[in-house]
Each structure stands twice: as C-alpha cells, then as structure tokens.
Design an enzyme around this catalytic site. Structure first.
Site, PDB file in Angstrom:
ATOM      1  N   SER A 148       0.847  -1.187   0.000  1.00 45.85           N
ATOM      2  CA  SER A 148       0.000   0.000   0.000  1.00 45.85           C
ATOM      3  C   SER A 148       0.888   1.245   0.000  1.00 45.85           C
ATOM      4  O   SER A 148       1.691   1.411  -0.916  1.00 45.85           O
ATOM      5  CB  SER A 148      -0.961  -0.030   1.185  1.00 45.85           C
ATOM      6  OG  SER A 148      -1.997   0.897   1.018  1.00 45.85           O
ATOM      7  N   ASP A 181      -8.626  -4.534  -6.498  1.00 45.61           N
ATOM      8  CA  ASP A 181      -8.293  -3.600  -5.426  1.00 45.61           C
ATOM      9  C   ASP A 181      -9.074  -2.300  -5.587  1.00 45.61           C
ATOM     10  O   ASP A 181      -8.890  -1.575  -6.566  1.00 45.61           O
ATOM     11  CB  ASP A 181      -6.787  -3.316  -5.473  1.00 45.61           C
ATOM     12  CG  ASP A 181      -6.282  -2.582  -4.243  1.00 45.61           C
ATOM     13  OD1 ASP A 181      -7.088  -1.915  -3.578  1.00 45.61           O
ATOM     14  OD2 ASP A 181      -5.074  -2.674  -3.976  1.00 45.61           O
ATOM     15  N   HIS A 224      -7.083  -5.497  -2.062  1.00 47.35           N
ATOM     16  CA  HIS A 224      -5.974  -4.749  -1.469  1.00 47.35           C
ATOM     17  C   HIS A 224      -5.226  -5.665  -0.501  1.00 47.35           C
ATOM     18  O   HIS A 224      -5.383  -5.593   0.712  1.00 47.35           O
ATOM     19  CB  HIS A 224      -6.506  -3.521  -0.753  1.00 47.35           C
ATOM     20  CG  HIS A 224      -5.454  -2.498  -0.462  1.00 47.35           C
ATOM     21  ND1 HIS A 224      -4.710  -1.886  -1.448  1.00 47.35           N
ATOM     22  CD2 HIS A 224      -4.992  -1.968   0.720  1.00 47.35           C
ATOM     23  CE1 HIS A 224      -3.870  -1.029  -0.907  1.00 47.35           C
ATOM     24  NE2 HIS A 224      -4.014  -1.076   0.408  1.00 47.35           N
TER      25      HIS A 224
END
Length: 638
Positions: A488, A573, A605
């Site tokens: 991330s 995602d 994600h």
C-alpha cells in the site's frame, strides 16, 4: 557494473550463510508455516458466556465455528469456499452475523445464521453496496444497526435491520457529508460526524425524533472524536487534540459545548480512540491503553486493575489483553501477544477461578526459533526523533547483515511491537528487518503527523533513508545488500526508494503500491469522496500541486530505477487500482529492467486467500535470495 557486484555478493553471502556454525542459526522454517491460515482465531464469547465462536479453516478458507463451553463438539456454521470470512458478530445468544465481500472488492454483504448452522440468511443481497456495523444493540435480540451506501454509493445511511428476516428501515438520511454514526447506551442514534473534506463537525440530538444540532466544528488537523456516551447518556467521552499536540481523553459537556474533565493524557504519545476501557455492567470507566514501545495500561478502577495484574501474573512475559466478555463480565476471553508468536487464547471464569488455555493460534511455530523485535530511535536529518523497530535474525550478530527495509502502509498508521509474519519470515531467511514510524505516522502527536503533509517521496522518504543510513553507520547493515519491501503506502515508499535513492537499494518488492498520484486519486472509491479535500491537503492537489505530483510520483521517474523489482497486485483492489501497478511495470519493462509481476484475479488490497499468499511469499523469498543472498527453502528453489 552494479549488477555484477550484486551477483558476486550474492554468491559470497550464500557461502557465508552456508558455512556459519549450525548451532548459531535456527532451522529454515517452511515459508507456509508463516503464512498459512491460523488453526483457530478471532474468538468471541456469546452474550451469556455459554458459547465460543471462532474462525477456523475449512476447505482452505476461514469459516465461523461454534463450541459450547465445557464441551468438545465443534459446529461449523458457515461454508465459505471462495473467500474466507474475516469478521463476525454475536447478534444474540443463538445467532451470529458476519460480513463477506467478493474477490476482494470490499463491498461487504451482511449474513446471519443460527449457532447450529440453520436458517442462513443473506440480509443485504445488494450489488456494489458496502455494509458496516453501527451497533449490535445488546438489549435487542432481533435487530442490529448497520450503515449502507445503497441509496448513494458516496454516502452511508443508517438502517435498523432484523437479523432473522432481513427486513430493514432507514432510520436517518445522510444529508451529504456524514461519515460516522453513533448510538447511546440504549441503542438510540444520537451522534453524527460530518466532514466537508477539511472541516469536521460533531452533531448531537436528544432523541431520535429531534434534529441534529452542531456541538463543535474543527479543522481536520484538530479533532474531537466521540468514543461513547457517559453512562447516564448525558455527556460524551471523547479523544481530543484541540489546543494540544497529543490526543487525550476527556469528558465533554454537551449542554455547555465544552471539554469538561481531562481523564488522561500522556506526554509522549497520543491516547488513541480505541484506548478507553469501560465496564458496561458496572457503568464505569476502568482505564486507558496507550502505546509507547509496547502497550501500556493506566487504570481508574481497582477491580479492572486487579484483573489485569492477575492475568499478567498467570501469563508472564506476554502482553495480555481481555478481548471478549460475557454480558455479566464474569466470563472473559484473554489473548496473549508477543513479538515471536501469534499468541494464545484463554478462558477465565471469574466466579469459579477456572482458567484454561483454549488454543495456540500458531502451534507449529516455536518461539525459541524466532527473532526478537526491538524498539529503536534515531534522529532524522532535520532533527526529529524517529521511532521504529529492528529485528535481527536469531543466532546472528547485528553486524554487516543483509537488510530488508519494511515501511508501513497508511501512511496514517504506525508500526507497533508484536508478531508480524513477514518480519519473522524475513529474519528466518537471514535478513535484518527495519520498520520505521516516519513522520505522518499516527500516535506521536499532531506536529509529527502534520510534518508529513505533502511530503510523500520527500521528507517522509528521507526519514526512511535516514533509518537505513543509521543501520549502515551502526555497522548493522551491509550497504551493498539492502532491499526495500512494503504494501500500500509501503509499496509507494518502495517505488520512491528505488527511484529517488537508486544507489541505496539492491532490489525492491512493491505490494499493491501507488506509483502515480494523479491516477491514484482519480480512481479512489466513491465512499472516499467526503475525504477528497482532506487528501488534497495532506498529499497535494493534482492541479495546484501538479509539479509536486510529478516530482514525487515514481512513475514519472521510472528512468531512474535500475534495480530488479517484484510487484504484486490484486485485480479488484478498490483502494489502489490495478492501473498503479500496470503502468510502472510497463515503464520498467520498456527500459529492460528486471521485473516480476504477479496479479491475482480473485484478490483486492492484499492477498487474503492462503494459496495466493503462498505464491507471493514464495516468489519474494526466491527474489530476495537471488538479489540479497538470504536463505531460500529448497521447495522455493525448484
């Protein structure tokens, strides 16, 4: 030339590891032991304390199971095969609700099922709708309060839903900028929090028949977060940094619209919004928790203090937390935490003093074979104190080691002491692991957080770089064998690291990371829209700060990246769109940079499905072994 140097060092490091005295190194623990599904996890007591619910693998997916206290029989009540269940709630003593998304899209649907597995109902069978829990309604066995963006994908409205039939009623309408709803102790919806993206307001009403009135409005940099009502339902307990740097806990006087009593503050760190402890049964505030290096407690209540001290006395050497209680608070579930295991669950009957272990979450891992995570601090180049954690491989001296730098996601989050599968996996392979709570990390006060505004790829990245330099200066890191890996925002920091400090790292692993701020903010999910202006202030505006975006987006500096890369992405995602990975991979391949690209079509994600985690970490192990010289499992080499 660098490629040849790295290759020679890889050969040399493999030779060094291979010739090290065997008693100094733990065995090579199979990769799957770090990333397999837990044997049992996420235990919760029924309101009457008679049953346990927990997640346990079935058909390679985590499913909800139920067991009566004192009996051996376990009943599986869900049958998820495509994607494991991550969250469930006791709706009443006989029924459990849970949420599940599809292939990682984060559009969670609500289901309910009896504890014998009967009467399974999909309560919110709506496409592209996300459900959240507002209140389980502990005094109502038939209903829950949930939020849904069914009416408008940008906005979440509150609904009262029947957990048996699915019949629901919207009990208020989001006026366009409400981002949170809260109830009083009787389950009445009386608090709403609004945001226009920069300014946040806390709204209040006396009853559900009244209109909401504004209590306070602040810029998002100053905040007052309602935690819950006082037990007479007249005032609020809040976490607030208004007029101060570190967030503290107050009682807020609703009638006079002001902070009334300071309950607790700490000079070094924030007291977080989840840090206030209470007893619903005895209607008391019992204590607070806060994190410096590890979790710490401060108690206001002798009974809760005695309970904690008794638990810690029974379980020395571990962080100990009460994670679930029966409604009468006499039966409690306890979990231990450490840096070298996922811990264990215990059941404690306070009336009979019956205390027994229920399960070790990862019994296949031996703590004695794993590595200690130690808190560290160092100074940034502009004088800030940066906190972090260093894990040195067990059996090895902290000298001239290959290193994996592991920046956290968020970035409005923080690393904390405790077990991390990735960290222990990397340490077992022979890498020292550095985790950095760089500026903009939460928990260290407002000034430290704000110091990271519009500093993606700049001062934030400098903090990470300074941590690497600290390792080199201390003699801990072999400066020719340093890699960087993160997910991330950590994936962004990985790309920024190899682009903006191209001679610092020998390789990088980017996991669902941002590569281009323009495309990232353009593709955010609709329910992030209320926060767009706030994101602009914290990250930058795509038009007003166009030059900044171009300067700090790794995609525009792909020509500077010269080290091998491994990039992994979930196709669905909703937070970091697959375009973020596609475009940087394409740019690197055009330049002939070695890049491995892994896309999982049934993930979002991060990879939740076990077989996908195995694929990713197997690839990472092989990749890092090739470029940094760490140990590699024989199965991975094949």
């Amino acid at each position: 030339m660098r490629t040849r140097i790295i290759s020679l060092l890889v050969v040399a490091s493999i030779f060094i590891f291979g010739c090290a005295p065997q008693e100094e190194l733990p065995r090579l623990i199979p990769m799957k032991d770090f990333f397999r599904n837990p044997e049992n996890a996420v235990f919760g007591l029924s309101p009457d304390g008679s049953h346990l619910a927990f997640l346990k693998p079935w058909e390679n997916r985590l499913n909800v199971h139920v067991q009566k206290i004192g009996e051996e029989e376990v009943t599986r009540i869900t049958s998820a095969t495509e994607r494991g269940i991550s969250e469930y709630f006791w709706a009443n003593n006989n029924r459990i609700a849970y949420v599940q998304d599809t292939a990682g899209d984060e559009n969670f649907r609500l289901y309910a099922v009896n504890i014998d597995g009967s009467d399974l109902k999909e309560l919110t069978p709506f496409e592209k709708v996300r459900v959240g829990l507002i209140d389980r309604l502990k005094n109502d066995d038939e209903h829950m309060l949930i939020s849904m963006n069914k009416r408008n994908p940008r906005l979440f409205d509150p609904y009262r839903i029947n957990i048996n039939s699915g019949k629901m009623k919207m009990i208020a309408q989001n006026t366009g900028n409400i981002i949170d709803w809260q109830t009083d102790h009787d389950g009445n919806l009386r608090i709403a929090v609004t945001s226009d993206g920069v300014n946040t307001s806390v709204l209040y009403r006396d009853t559900e028949k009244d209109k909401f009135q504004t209590l306070i409005t602040t810029n998002f940099k100053e905040s007052m977060s309602p935690l819950f009502f006082t037990f007479d339902n007249k005032n609020l307990y809040v976490a607030s940094n208004i007029g101060r740097d570190k967030t503290a806990i107050y009682e807020y006087d609703i009638k006079n619209k002001k902070h009334a009593t300071l309950l607790y503050e700490h000079p070094e760190v924030d007291v977080a919004v989840d840090g206030l402890l209470k007893s619903d049964k005895r209607k008391k505030i019992t204590g607070v928790t806060y994190i410096i290096d590890k979790r710490h407690y401060h108690f206001f209540d002798d009974e809760r203090k005695t309970l904690q001290e008794g638990l810690e006395g029974r379980l020395p050497g571990y962080e100990v937390a009460v994670v679930s209680r029966s409604k009468d608070e006499r039966k409690v579930l306890v979990r231990t935490y450490s840096d070298r295991s996922l811990g264990s669950y215990y059941y404690f009957n306070r009336d009979t003093d019956d205390f027994k272990k229920l399960v070790d979450i990862s019994p296949w891992l031996n703590e004695d074979e794993l590595s200690e995570m130690k808190p560290i601090t160092y100074k940034s180049r502009d004088g800030l104190t940066i906190h972090g954690y260093l894990t040195v491989p067990k059996g090895m001296k902290a000298e001239n080691l290959p290193v994996v730098v592991n920046p956290h996601g968020g970035p409005w989050a923080r690393d904390r002491w405790g077990y991390r599968s990735e960290v222990q996996f990397l340490a077992n392979r022979g890498y020292a692991v550095l985790q950095v709570n760089f500026r903009i990390s939460t928990g260290y006060g407002r000034k430290f957080w704000e110091a990271g505004f519009k500093q993606w790829g700049l001062a934030i990245q400098d903090d990470i770089t300074d941590g690497v330099q600290w390792l080199i200066d201390q003699g801990i890191a072999d400066q020719e064998r340093i890699g960087i890996y993160g997910g991330s925002f950590g994936g962004y920091a990985t790309l920024a690291g190899v682009a903006f400090t191209p001679d610092l790292y020998a390789c990088g692993v980017d996991y669902v990371g941002v590569s281009n701020l323009f495309t990232f903010l353009k593709a955010i999910p609709p329910y992030w829209e209320p926060f767009r202006e706030m994101l602009y202030e914290m990250v930058g505006h795509p038009e007003k700060d166009k030059e900044l975006y171009e300067k700090v987006s790794p995609f525009f500096h792909a020509d500077k990246i010269k080290v091998p890369m491994l990039i992994a992405q979930g196709a669905n995602d909703p937070r970091v769109n697959i375009q973020e990975s596609d475009q940087i991979v394409e740019a690197l391949k055009k330049r002939g940079i070695e890049v491995e690209y892994m896309v999982k079509e049934n993930e979002g994600h991060g990879f939740r499905n076990e077989e996908n985690r195995f694929d990713f970490y197997r690839a990472m192990e092989k990749f890092l072994g090739k470029h940094l010289g760490g140990r590699v499992e024989a199965e991975t080499q094949q």
